[in-house]
Design a protein around this motif. Structure first.
Motif, PDB file in Angstrom:
ATOM      1  N   GLY A   1       0.783  -1.227   0.000  1.00 30.17           N
ATOM      2  CA  GLY A   1       0.000   0.000   0.000  1.00 30.17           C
ATOM      3  C   GLY A   1       0.813   1.273   0.000  1.00 30.17           C
ATOM      4  N   GLY A   2       2.122   1.199  -0.179  1.00 27.54           N
ATOM      5  CA  GLY A   2       2.932   2.406  -0.281  1.00 27.54           C
ATOM      6  C   GLY A   2       3.244   3.017   1.066  1.00 27.54           C
ATOM      7  N   GLN A   3       2.904   4.292   1.231  1.00 29.34           N
ATOM      8  CA  GLN A   3       3.228   5.015   2.454  1.00 29.34           C
ATOM      9  C   GLN A   3       2.555   4.400   3.669  1.00 29.34           C
ATOM     10  OE1 GLN A   3       2.164   9.114   1.867  1.00 29.34           O
ATOM     11  NE2 GLN A   3       3.836   9.483   0.444  1.00 29.34           N
ATOM     12  N   GLY A   4       3.159   4.619   4.813  1.00 33.13           N
ATOM     13  CA  GLY A   4       2.578   4.125   6.060  1.00 33.13           C
ATOM     14  C   GLY A   4       3.150   2.783   6.454  1.00 33.13           C
ATOM     15  N   GLU A   5       2.524   2.197   7.443  1.00 33.99           N
ATOM     16  CA  GLU A   5       2.968   0.920   7.989  1.00 33.99           C
ATOM     17  C   GLU A   5       1.809  -0.076   7.971  1.00 33.99           C
ATOM     18  OE1 GLU A   5       5.998   0.585   8.541  1.00 33.99           O
ATOM     19  OE2 GLU A   5       6.778   2.563   9.026  1.00 33.99           O
ATOM     20  N   PRO A   6       2.104  -1.372   7.914  1.00 33.22           N
ATOM     21  CA  PRO A   6       1.030  -2.359   8.047  1.00 33.22           C
ATOM     22  C   PRO A   6       0.449  -2.278   9.457  1.00 33.22           C
ATOM     23  CG  PRO A   6       3.172  -3.431   8.119  1.00 33.22           C
ATOM     24  CD  PRO A   6       3.422  -1.995   7.807  1.00 33.22           C
TER      25      PRO A   6
ATOM     26  N   GLU B   1      -2.098  -6.809  16.278  1.00 32.50           N
ATOM     27  CA  GLU B   1      -1.748  -5.402  16.053  1.00 32.50           C
ATOM     28  C   GLU B   1      -0.248  -5.294  15.812  1.00 32.50           C
ATOM     29  OE1 GLU B   1      -3.618  -2.612  15.831  1.00 32.50           O
ATOM     30  OE2 GLU B   1      -5.467  -3.775  16.044  1.00 32.50           O
ATOM     31  N   LEU B   2       0.130  -4.516  14.803  1.00 38.85           N
ATOM     32  CA  LEU B   2       1.541  -4.366  14.460  1.00 38.85           C
ATOM     33  C   LEU B   2       2.072  -2.961  14.736  1.00 38.85           C
ATOM     34  CD1 LEU B   2       1.515  -6.324  11.085  1.00 38.85           C
ATOM     35  CD2 LEU B   2       2.233  -7.152  13.334  1.00 38.85           C
ATOM     36  N   VAL B   3       1.186  -2.047  15.131  1.00 43.28           N
ATOM     37  CA  VAL B   3       1.603  -0.677  15.420  1.00 43.28           C
ATOM     38  C   VAL B   3       1.177  -0.306  16.835  1.00 43.28           C
ATOM     39  CG1 VAL B   3       1.580   0.105  13.020  1.00 43.28           C
ATOM     40  CG2 VAL B   3      -0.497   0.283  14.391  1.00 43.28           C
ATOM     41  N   ASP B   4       1.858   0.689  17.384  1.00 41.72           N
ATOM     42  CA  ASP B   4       1.505   1.160  18.722  1.00 41.72           C
ATOM     43  C   ASP B   4       0.474   2.288  18.620  1.00 41.72           C
ATOM     44  OD1 ASP B   4       2.907   3.491  18.019  1.00 41.72           O
ATOM     45  OD2 ASP B   4       4.709   2.916  19.124  1.00 41.72           O
TER      46      ASP B   4
ATOM     47  N   GLN C   1       3.323   3.722  15.085  1.00 44.81           N
ATOM     48  CA  GLN C   1       4.688   3.310  14.777  1.00 44.81           C
ATOM     49  C   GLN C   1       4.750   1.790  14.901  1.00 44.81           C
ATOM     50  OE1 GLN C   1       7.097   5.571  13.803  1.00 44.81           O
ATOM     51  NE2 GLN C   1       5.353   6.961  13.866  1.00 44.81           N
ATOM     52  N   LEU C   2       5.560   1.150  14.056  1.00 43.20           N
ATOM     53  CA  LEU C   2       5.671  -0.308  14.117  1.00 43.20           C
ATOM     54  C   LEU C   2       6.128  -0.760  15.497  1.00 43.20           C
ATOM     55  CD1 LEU C   2       7.265  -1.617  10.803  1.00 43.20           C
ATOM     56  CD2 LEU C   2       4.986  -2.063  11.686  1.00 43.20           C
ATOM     57  N   ASP C   3       5.440  -1.748  16.022  1.00 46.32           N
ATOM     58  CA  ASP C   3       5.844  -2.403  17.266  1.00 46.32           C
ATOM     59  C   ASP C   3       6.847  -3.478  16.857  1.00 46.32           C
ATOM     60  OD1 ASP C   3       6.062  -4.314  19.316  1.00 46.32           O
ATOM     61  OD2 ASP C   3       4.039  -3.898  20.051  1.00 46.32           O
ATOM     62  N   ASP C   4       8.118  -3.234  17.127  1.00 46.77           N
ATOM     63  CA  ASP C   4       9.176  -4.124  16.642  1.00 46.77           C
ATOM     64  C   ASP C   4       8.983  -5.577  17.059  1.00 46.77           C
ATOM     65  OD1 ASP C   4      10.502  -2.141  15.245  1.00 46.77           O
ATOM     66  OD2 ASP C   4      11.750  -1.577  16.960  1.00 46.77           O
ATOM     67  N   ALA C   5       8.539  -5.809  18.288  1.00 41.42           N
ATOM     68  CA  ALA C   5       8.367  -7.185  18.767  1.00 41.42           C
ATOM     69  C   ALA C   5       7.253  -7.897  17.994  1.00 41.42           C
ATOM     70  CB  ALA C   5       8.065  -7.197  20.265  1.00 41.42           C
ATOM     71  N   ALA C   6       6.154  -7.201  17.746  1.00 49.64           N
ATOM     72  CA  ALA C   6       5.033  -7.806  17.004  1.00 49.64           C
ATOM     73  C   ALA C   6       5.377  -7.977  15.528  1.00 49.64           C
ATOM     74  CB  ALA C   6       3.781  -6.953  17.170  1.00 49.64           C
ATOM     75  N   TRP C   7       6.103  -7.022  14.979  1.00 49.18           N
ATOM     76  CA  TRP C   7       6.410  -7.011  13.549  1.00 49.18           C
ATOM     77  C   TRP C   7       7.510  -7.999  13.171  1.00 49.18           C
ATOM     78  CZ3 TRP C   7       5.263  -6.554   8.789  1.00 49.18           C
ATOM     79  CH2 TRP C   7       6.193  -6.241   7.808  1.00 49.18           C
ATOM     80  N   GLU C   8       8.425  -8.294  14.082  1.00 53.58           N
ATOM     81  CA  GLU C   8       9.620  -9.082  13.755  1.00 53.58           C
ATOM     82  C   GLU C   8       9.334 -10.372  12.979  1.00 53.58           C
ATOM     83  OE1 GLU C   8      13.405  -9.895  13.086  1.00 53.58           O
ATOM     84  OE2 GLU C   8      12.717  -8.053  14.048  1.00 53.58           O
TER      85      GLU C   8
END
Length: 197
Positions: free
Chosen positions: A88-93, A106-109, A113-120
């Motif tokens: 989707g381009g700009q932004g975060e999943p 959930e992948l963002v706080d 912003q990406l939650d590194d632990a969830a996103w890893e």
């Protein structure tokens, strides 16, 4: 300002059939005068794309657009026939959902912003697909192992596939155009994503 895009992704086509199906759909778009046959410098990411044809307006709803959208330099169609993570381009999943237990992760706080632990673990899934690997991970909720293409990304932020049609700076598609496009994909399930760069 940026460039807006809409991508129709065939999520069911087999890799070995992607190029042939792309040619069929491209030929339909050309014969319908939605795009022109001669490729030009009219897309981002690729060198050449297909510019809009004389009947392109019939595929879109340009109401509310103040200037002719065809006047924009990046106004063409780019066709991808390789294993790709369409995004989707700009932004975060924002989130991803397990196909088995329907748990949304959930992948963002709270500040988006990406939650590194969830996103890893999902970073490996996404980058693995781009690199030609199928990274299968267990769902954090139910522990069932999930294939990369089975995860459901919020707002279709990521779509994994082998065939995508990216239209640069076209107004929103008319529903009947998307329906006919789906028929041309031999009954496969298309996913429409949009975004901005």
């Amino acid at each position: 300002m940026g460039d807006w895009f809409q991508t129709i992704v065939d999520v069911q086509v087999a890799p070995q059939n992607a190029a042939a199906l792309a040619s069929e759909v491209r030929d339909w778009l050309i014969s319908s005068s939605v795009i022109l046959a001669d490729r030009t410098d009219c897309v981002l990411v690729s060198d050449l794309g297909y510019p809009p044809g004389p009947r392109a307006d019939e595929a879109v709803d340009a109401s509310g657009w103040s200037t002719p959208w065809q006047d924009v330099w990046t106004n063409g169609l780019d066709i991808t026939t390789t294993r790709t993570v369409f995004d989707g381009g700009q932004g975060e999943p924002r989130a991803v959902t397990c196909p088995y237990c329907s748990r949304e992760i959930e992948l963002v706080d709270e500040y988006f912003q990406l939650d590194d632990a969830a996103w890893e673990p999902f970073r490996d899934v996404v980058h693995g697909w781009d690199e030609g690997r199928d990274v299968v991970i267990p769902c954090p909720a139910c522990s069932r192992r999930v294939q990369p293409t089975a995860w459901k990304w919020a707002d279709d932020y990521f779509v994994f596939g082998h065939l995508g049609f990216t239209f640069w700076n076209w107004p929103p598609f008319r529903p009947e155009f998307v329906e006919e496009f789906a028929r041309r994909l031999e009954g496969h399930r298309p996913v429409l994503i949009d975004g901005k760069l």
